[in-house]
Design a protein around this motif. Structure first.
Motif, short mmCIF file in Angstrom:
data_model
loop_
_atom_site.label_atom_id
_atom_site.label_comp_id
_atom_site.label_asym_id
_atom_site.label_seq_id
_atom_site.Cartn_x
_atom_site.Cartn_y
_atom_site.Cartn_z
N SER A 198 -63.50 28.37 -32.22
CA SER A 198 -63.32 29.78 -32.62
C SER A 198 -62.32 29.99 -33.75
N GLY A 199 -61.64 28.94 -34.22
CA GLY A 199 -60.70 29.09 -35.31
C GLY A 199 -59.35 29.64 -34.86
N LEU A 200 -58.69 30.38 -35.75
CA LEU A 200 -57.34 30.87 -35.51
C LEU A 200 -57.35 32.21 -34.78
N ASP A 201 -56.54 32.31 -33.73
CA ASP A 201 -56.32 33.57 -33.01
C ASP A 201 -54.81 33.76 -32.93
N LEU A 202 -54.28 34.63 -33.78
CA LEU A 202 -52.83 34.82 -33.90
C LEU A 202 -52.45 36.22 -33.46
N GLN A 203 -51.50 36.33 -32.54
CA GLN A 203 -50.99 37.62 -32.08
C GLN A 203 -49.72 37.94 -32.88
N GLU A 217 -48.16 40.58 -33.44
CA GLU A 217 -47.19 41.49 -32.81
C GLU A 217 -46.20 40.73 -31.93
N ASN A 218 -46.49 39.48 -31.58
CA ASN A 218 -45.59 38.68 -30.74
C ASN A 218 -44.65 37.79 -31.53
N ILE A 219 -44.76 37.81 -32.86
CA ILE A 219 -43.92 36.95 -33.69
C ILE A 219 -42.54 37.59 -33.88
N VAL A 220 -41.50 36.81 -33.66
CA VAL A 220 -40.13 37.26 -33.89
C VAL A 220 -39.62 36.55 -35.13
N PHE A 221 -39.17 37.35 -36.12
CA PHE A 221 -38.70 36.81 -37.39
C PHE A 221 -37.20 36.55 -37.32
N GLN A 222 -36.67 35.91 -38.36
CA GLN A 222 -35.24 35.66 -38.45
C GLN A 222 -34.50 36.98 -38.29
N GLY A 223 -33.41 36.99 -37.54
CA GLY A 223 -32.66 38.20 -37.27
C GLY A 223 -33.19 38.94 -36.03
N SER A 224 -34.07 38.28 -35.28
CA SER A 224 -34.65 38.82 -34.04
C SER A 224 -35.51 40.06 -34.24
N SER A 225 -36.03 40.26 -35.43
CA SER A 225 -36.88 41.41 -35.72
C SER A 225 -38.34 41.07 -35.43
N THR A 226 -39.07 42.06 -34.92
CA THR A 226 -40.51 41.88 -34.72
C THR A 226 -41.29 42.52 -35.86
N SER A 269 -35.41 31.89 -28.46
CA SER A 269 -34.36 31.12 -27.79
C SER A 269 -34.95 29.78 -27.35
N GLY A 270 -36.24 29.68 -27.46
CA GLY A 270 -37.03 28.48 -27.23
C GLY A 270 -38.38 28.75 -27.87
N PHE A 271 -39.28 27.83 -27.77
CA PHE A 271 -40.59 28.03 -28.37
C PHE A 271 -41.45 28.95 -27.50
N GLN A 272 -42.10 29.92 -28.15
CA GLN A 272 -42.99 30.86 -27.47
C GLN A 272 -44.36 30.80 -28.14
N LYS A 273 -45.39 30.78 -27.33
CA LYS A 273 -46.75 30.73 -27.85
C LYS A 273 -47.12 32.10 -28.44
N VAL A 274 -47.58 32.12 -29.71
CA VAL A 274 -47.98 33.37 -30.36
C VAL A 274 -49.43 33.33 -30.83
N GLY A 275 -50.12 32.24 -30.52
CA GLY A 275 -51.52 32.15 -30.90
C GLY A 275 -52.09 30.80 -30.56
N THR A 276 -53.36 30.66 -30.87
CA THR A 276 -54.06 29.41 -30.63
C THR A 276 -54.99 29.12 -31.80
N ASN A 282 -61.10 16.33 -34.68
CA ASN A 282 -60.99 15.61 -33.43
C ASN A 282 -60.29 16.41 -32.33
N ALA A 283 -59.56 17.45 -32.68
CA ALA A 283 -58.84 18.23 -31.69
C ALA A 283 -59.68 19.43 -31.27
N GLU A 284 -59.63 19.77 -30.01
CA GLU A 284 -60.37 20.93 -29.52
C GLU A 284 -59.57 22.21 -29.68
N TYR A 285 -58.25 22.14 -29.51
CA TYR A 285 -57.44 23.35 -29.63
C TYR A 285 -55.98 22.98 -29.89
N GLY A 286 -55.22 23.99 -30.26
CA GLY A 286 -53.79 23.81 -30.45
C GLY A 286 -53.09 25.15 -30.29
N ASP A 287 -51.85 25.12 -29.88
CA ASP A 287 -51.07 26.34 -29.73
C ASP A 287 -50.24 26.58 -30.99
#
Length: 115
Positions: free
Chosen positions: A28-33, A35-44, A16-23, A5-10
């Motif tokens: 078209s399914g999943l499109d995940l970037q 390289e933009n994900i920040v892991f625990q400890g602020s590591s990319t 420090s707040g929520f950041q969009k890293v994919g859709t 029923n949903a057309e898309y989702g982020d």
């Protein structure tokens, strides 16, 4: 129609707040970037101690039919086959399986957190 029923989702990553890293979209399914994900400890970078592959592993994943999260094609005979499922979670699992090189099957669950 896939029954979703949903057309898309982020896809969001908390920094420090929520950041969009994919859709995700039903078209078209999943499109995940990744390289933009920040892991625990602020590591990319993927944290040490976590493998970048699951080669050779076959994983059984519990799933509850709950559109648009997961939708079961009712005409499927073997409901454990990934091709029988559509939606956000099946798309995310399929993407992870490709990136981490594992096989999987879905186990349909009628309840959340139990079987």
């Amino acid at each position: 129609s896939s029954g979703i029923n949903a057309e898309y989702g982020d896809i969001m990553n908390f920094r420090s707040g929520f950041q969009k890293v994919g859709t995700w979209s039903s078209a078209s399914g999943l499109d995940l970037q990744t390289e933009n994900i920040v892991f625990q400890g602020s590591s990319t970078s993927i944290p040490s101690g976590y493998g970048s592959t699951l080669t050779g592993y076959h994983i059984r994943i519990g799933v509850v039919q709950e559109p648009p999260i997961a939708f079961l094609n009712q005409s499927c005979v073997n409901k454990t086959q990934p091709s029988c499922w559509t939606g956000w979670n099946p798309d995310i699992i399929a993407n992870l399986a490709t990136k981490l090189n594992f096989t999987y099957e879905f186990i349909e669950n009628q309840r959340y957190g139990g079987y």
